[in-house]
Design an enzyme around this catalytic site. Sequence first.
Site, PDB file in Angstrom:
ATOM      1  CE1 TYR A   1      -4.305   1.583   0.601  1.00  0.00           C
ATOM      2  CE2 TYR A   1      -2.668   3.341   1.491  1.00  0.00           C
ATOM      3  CZ  TYR A   1      -4.064   2.985   0.953  1.00  0.00           C
ATOM      4  OH  TYR A   1      -4.930   3.871   0.879  1.00  0.00           O
TER       5      TYR A   1
ATOM      6  CG  PHE B   1      -7.463  16.590 -24.676  1.00  0.00           C
ATOM      7  CD1 PHE B   1      -7.455  16.419 -25.798  1.00  0.00           C
ATOM      8  CD2 PHE B   1      -8.021  15.885 -23.581  1.00  0.00           C
ATOM      9  CE1 PHE B   1      -8.316  15.204 -26.315  1.00  0.00           C
ATOM     10  CE2 PHE B   1      -8.759  14.719 -23.932  1.00  0.00           C
ATOM     11  CZ  PHE B   1      -8.802  14.472 -25.331  1.00  0.00           C
ATOM     12  CG  ASP B   2     -12.015  16.798 -25.318  1.00  0.00           C
ATOM     13  OD1 ASP B   2     -11.222  16.073 -24.308  1.00  0.00           O
ATOM     14  OD2 ASP B   2     -12.511  16.360 -26.084  1.00  0.00           O
TER      15      ASP B   2
ATOM     16  CG  ASP C   1      -1.884  18.051 -21.662  1.00  0.00           C
ATOM     17  OD1 ASP C   1      -1.136  16.897 -21.662  1.00  0.00           O
ATOM     18  OD2 ASP C   1      -3.001  18.118 -21.746  1.00  0.00           O
TER      19      ASP C   1
ATOM     20  CB  ALA D   1      -0.526  14.024 -23.105  1.00  0.00           C
TER      21      ALA D   1
ATOM     22  CE  LYS E   1      -3.865  10.684 -24.762  1.00  0.00           C
ATOM     23  NZ  LYS E   1      -4.588  10.762 -23.393  1.00  0.00           N
TER      24      LYS E   1
ATOM     25  CG  HIS F   1     -18.559  13.578 -29.076  1.00  0.00           C
ATOM     26  ND1 HIS F   1     -18.441  14.886 -28.336  1.00  0.00           N
ATOM     27  CD2 HIS F   1     -17.239  12.923 -28.550  1.00  0.00           C
ATOM     28  CE1 HIS F   1     -17.502  14.727 -27.369  1.00  0.00           C
ATOM     29  NE2 HIS F   1     -16.697  13.552 -27.587  1.00  0.00           N
TER      30      HIS F   1
HETATM   31  N1  F0G Z   1      -4.041  15.810 -22.781  1.00  0.00           N
HETATM   32  C1  F0G Z   1      -4.180  15.506 -23.780  1.00  0.00           C
HETATM   33  C2  F0G Z   1      -3.264  16.451 -24.803  1.00  0.00           C
HETATM   34  C3  F0G Z   1      -4.795  14.362 -24.225  1.00  0.00           C
HETATM   35  O1  F0G Z   1      -4.714  14.249 -25.500  1.00  0.00           O
HETATM   36  C4  F0G Z   1      -5.690  13.785 -23.270  1.00  0.00           C
HETATM   37  C5  F0G Z   1      -6.197  12.469 -23.827  1.00  0.00           C
HETATM   38  C6  F0G Z   1      -5.627  14.103 -22.029  1.00  0.00           C
HETATM   39  C7  F0G Z   1      -5.051  15.097 -21.803  1.00  0.00           C
HETATM   40  C8  F0G Z   1      -6.398  13.263 -20.900  1.00  0.00           C
HETATM   41  O2  F0G Z   1      -5.641  12.007 -20.547  1.00  0.00           O
HETATM   42  O3  F0G Z   1      -7.376  10.245 -21.657  1.00  0.00           O
HETATM   43  O4  F0G Z   1      -5.576   9.801 -19.592  1.00  0.00           O
HETATM   44  O5  F0G Z   1      -7.325  11.139 -18.980  1.00  0.00           O
HETATM   45  N2  F0G Z   1      -6.455  12.200 -25.119  1.00  0.00           N
HETATM   46  C9  F0G Z   1      -7.156  10.906 -25.625  1.00  0.00           C
HETATM   47  C10 F0G Z   1      -7.299  11.208 -27.101  1.00  0.00           C
HETATM   48  C11 F0G Z   1      -8.422  10.732 -24.749  1.00  0.00           C
HETATM   49  O6  F0G Z   1      -7.999  10.259 -27.649  1.00  0.00           O
HETATM   50  O7  F0G Z   1      -6.918  12.027 -27.939  1.00  0.00           O
HETATM   51  P1  F0G Z   1      -6.568  10.874 -20.296  1.00  0.00           P
END
Ligand code: F0G
Length: 459
Positions: free
Chosen positions: A73, A125-126, A216, A218, A259, A451
């Site tokens: 843990y 990102f969204d 960010d 990713a 990613k 969507h």
């Molecule tokens: N930031 C970026 C630039 C992303 O592309 C994503 C996720 C996230 C943050 C969020 O990360 O999914 O681990 O919570 N992108 C995926 C896509 C879902 O299909 O582009 P997560």
Amino acid sequence: MTHPYPPEPFRIKVVESIRLISPAERESALKEAGYNLFSMKAEDMFIDLLTDSGTGAMSQEQWAAIMRGDESYAGARSFHRLKTAVEDVFGFKHFAPTHQGRAAENILAACLVKPGQWVPSNMHFDTTDANIRARGGRPANLVIDEAHDPENRHPFKGNMDIAKLKAFIAKYGREQIPLGMITVTNNAGGGQPVSMENLKAVADLYHQNGIPFFIDAARYAENCYFIKQREPGYEQKSVKEIAREMFALADGMTMSAKKDAIVNIGGLICMNDDTLFQNVQNELILREGFPTYGGLAGRDLDAMAVGLYEGLDEDYLSYRIGQTAYLAKQLNDAGIPTIQPTGGHGVYVNAGAIFPHIPNYEFPAQALAIELYREGGIRGVEIGSVMFACLDPEDNTWHYPKLELLRLAIPRRTYTQSHLDYVAESLARIKSRASQIRGYKYTYAPELLRHFTARFEPL
Ligand code: F0G
């Protein structure tokens, strides 16, 4: 003759069967799902390019690391192995694992963002956008104008517009901007990189104004590879050195490890500030788990520790970026327009240009997504009016996005070049009968995040 793409720098040890179901089965699967590819079964996909997130193939070293996972843990060996890797790659003072990227964003927003405050970025990102809004904050996208022109070949189309950022900070000031961000690569803008020169200018502006700077990260490794390829002065540096230089500019980062760390689940949050980290740990305990596992199993931490290095490997990155470029070239040679230059993790097909006869309110990019499944059992994701059109509450009219795109995201180390040839051939066949293809209309559309669950019928 030079080879048209770098051959895969791996051979295959484990396989997962995929199956192309018959045209009649595809048609009935589409109908049953209300023509929404999110509502379909993965087993009915031949080639699934919905996302590059968590869909990559782990290596034998990662699977071996999984077996070494320490499920204690607190203070597990797995945590310490990940800590060593994270400190080596990113160089921040503090870090914690999270279950994925959006969890890191949620925690950061909870600790820093107050109602009414603004968070600028090139493009959020969204999930980042939504996490800022969920705390009452307001995200702002200040990417350069070239990013909105699909033909413009600017080498760093993910760059922040420095003049816009300067004006933005002058308008709102430190009190209304609790942090500033940048997304590398810019997923929402086509997987486009940000240059080191731009990152330095952004960091300087934030810091001159006392604003903490978070990246960010990713797809940071792909971004650093593009810097090595395209930015003068970086040709001789290793991608890892470029990454260290990039993160040294920032005060912290959030990352979806699904990613560029090539794992199926996981995320990271890093920072230098001691007090902020204390608050982050408290949030983390509330939402994710104890700070040494953060919502993951010990084995996931070990897979991430190994994957972080594999994602930086330059033979891998050359193959990876080469694969995306190869698919785009096959499409462009067949007269199918894509966002230029080709980004890192996917090819963004300009559906609006393929179907000029389908108006945006009849969803040209959705029509292309459906047609590609019908033609070849291939799944991409619509990034157009289904995802982004919104009803303006003030004048009660619909506002449509500038572009109607189909994103073909490429999972890491998962599909071979012949799979990509098959994708290109399927799209070329659609192109040859494009004028016969019709649009769609909603039979059901929820108000938010439409969507994912909307249903359609053909016109
Ligand atoms: N930031 C970026 C630039 C992303 O592309 C994503 C996720 C996230 C943050 C969020 O990360 O999914 O681990 O919570 N992108 C995926 C896509 C879902 O299909 O582009 P997560």
